[in-house]
Scaffold this active site. Structure first.
Site, mmCIF file in Angstrom:
data_model
loop_
_atom_site.group_PDB
_atom_site.id
_atom_site.type_symbol
_atom_site.label_atom_id
_atom_site.label_comp_id
_atom_site.label_asym_id
_atom_site.label_seq_id
_atom_site.Cartn_x
_atom_site.Cartn_y
_atom_site.Cartn_z
ATOM 1 N N ASP A 131 -0.336 4.592 -28.200
ATOM 2 C CA ASP A 131 0.541 3.427 -28.066
ATOM 3 C C ASP A 131 0.721 3.115 -26.572
ATOM 4 O OD1 ASP A 131 2.888 2.119 -30.042
ATOM 5 O OD2 ASP A 131 3.467 2.171 -27.925
ATOM 6 N N HIS B 15 3.338 2.437 -25.005
ATOM 7 C CA HIS B 15 4.566 3.023 -24.469
ATOM 8 C C HIS B 15 4.507 4.547 -24.535
ATOM 9 C CE1 HIS B 15 5.737 -1.020 -25.999
ATOM 10 N NE2 HIS B 15 6.332 -1.065 -24.813
ATOM 11 N N HIS C 162 9.872 6.894 -30.007
ATOM 12 C CA HIS C 162 10.998 6.859 -29.050
ATOM 13 C C HIS C 162 12.252 7.523 -29.619
ATOM 14 C CE1 HIS C 162 8.586 4.325 -26.542
ATOM 15 N NE2 HIS C 162 8.544 3.359 -27.430
ATOM 16 N N ASP D 170 -0.240 -2.151 -29.145
ATOM 17 C CA ASP D 170 0.431 -2.950 -28.111
ATOM 18 C C ASP D 170 -0.286 -2.798 -26.761
ATOM 19 O OD1 ASP D 170 1.325 -0.329 -28.164
ATOM 20 O OD2 ASP D 170 3.457 -0.841 -28.359
HETATM 21 ZN ZN LIG Z 1 4.702 0.731 -28.198
#
Ligand SMILES: [Zn+2]
Length: 344
Positions: free
Chosen positions: A158, A160, A121, A247
């Site tokens: 991941d 996200h 991120h 996750d």
């Molecule tokens: Zn993540």
């Protein structure tokens, strides 16, 4: 040959007691690997902090100075990302781990693992999502300069979407960035829709598969097989960076993709095979995982997949197949979007 980079100070990358990112996860992970006999099959290396000039290959000067200042005073980098005193050193150490792991792939290792890594991120001049420095981009740029590489593949699994990595490489045809993630309409950071495929020369070199909540293991593995191996073989990467965030597990408190433990074994095994079939250089960055004990088990299964050990941990696959058709349709749509760029 497989190696792991690890430093005790990894456990100081701690964003506070009430924060979902639990500081001692790398230490717990290494303890579990030791207990399970993984460490006798891998070589251990101790990383140093990334130098400022390394960070500056991916980030702006202003941004790096800002982290330095926050690290001195303490404060907030973003709403969800507190910057504790000393964070510059701890984030630089994690980043240095990814550089060292990448470098070892050019010294005879075919697979290297960094357990505190995959901070996707972090954008050029801003960040959130518990990330400070984008170690993926910092490692890529280091290796590009040192080894004159021309084709990097990122497979980001991941839960996200890696908005930072996407921003950095959106118009760069030398970095093929494939991301599977939970649909941004249902999860942070909200980006990564299917039609975002890159810009200008980079068109076709960003691949996003946004998956619905409840996707489940069978649908996920099927989507992987249909998209990732064919594109990888056409791209012919010189190194593969695998952000293996866990996750996506059904017990994760932040997301809902509903994968089982054994899925991580299968994904890691597939990634190792894909690497063996192409460049034989696999950089594994463990990425997110916010149910700590489940994450440690999932990371262990990744190691089993990488080492081709079938003593991985299983659980009952209770994921429903109701999402199967929906994911199949999404994969069909993605293939349509990618057809001008890839034989798929
Ligand atoms: Zn993540």
């Amino acid at each position: 040959m497989i190696g792991i980079v690890y430093h005790e100070d990894y456990n100081k990358y701690d964003l506070g007691v009430d924060h979902p990112l639990v500081g001692n996860k790398p230490g717990k992970t290494m303890e579990f690997f030791e207990e399970k006999g993984i460490m006798k099959d891998v070589e251990l290396f101790t990383p140093n902090k990334a130098a400022e000039k390394d960070l500056l290959r991916a980030h702006s000067e202003n941004y790096v100075s800002r982290i330095k200042e926050l690290s001195r005073t303490g404060g907030m980098l973003a709403m969800d990302t507190p910057a504790k005193v000393g964070i510059y050193n701890h984030a630089s150490l994690a980043t240095g781990g990814s550089i060292l792991a990448g470098e070892k792939l050019f010294e005879g290792f075919n697979c290297m693992v960094n357990p505190l890594a995959g901070f996707h991120h972090a954008c050029i001049s801003a960040s959130s999502g518990f990330c400070f420095f984008n170690d993926i981009a910092v490692a890529i740029e280091y290796l590009r300069e040192k080894h004159k590489l021309k084709r990097f593949l990122i497979v980001d699994l991941d839960v996200h979407h890696g908005n930072g990595t996407q921003e950095i490489y959106y118009d760069d045809p030398t970095v093929l960035n494939i991301s599977f993630h939970q649909d941004g309409r249902t999860l942070y950071p909200g980006t990564g829709s299917l039609e975002k495929i890159g810009r200008d020369k980079g068109e076709g070199f960003t691949v996003n598969l946004p998956l619905p909540p409840g996707t489940g293991s069978a649908s996920y593995l099927k989507a992987f097989d249909e998209i990732i191996p064919p594109i990888t073989k056409q791209f012919k990467p010189e190194i593969i960076i695998y952000q293996s965030g866990v996750d996506t597990h059904h017990s994760d408190p932040l997301a809902d993709l509903n994968l089982t433990y054994q899925t991580y074994y299968h994904l890691a095994k597939k990634m190792r095979e894909l690497s063996a079939d192409t460049c034989d250089k696999l950089l594994v960055l463990f990425g997110g995982g916010y149910n700590s004990s489940a994450s440690v088990t999932s990371y262990y299964n990744i190691m089993c997949g990488l080492l081709d050990k079938d003593k991985y941990l299983k659980e009952i696959d209770n994921t429903s197949h109701q999402k199967f058709e929906r994911v199949k349709n999404l994969v069909f749509d993605l293939k349509k979007v990618l057809k001008p760029h890839w034989e798929i």
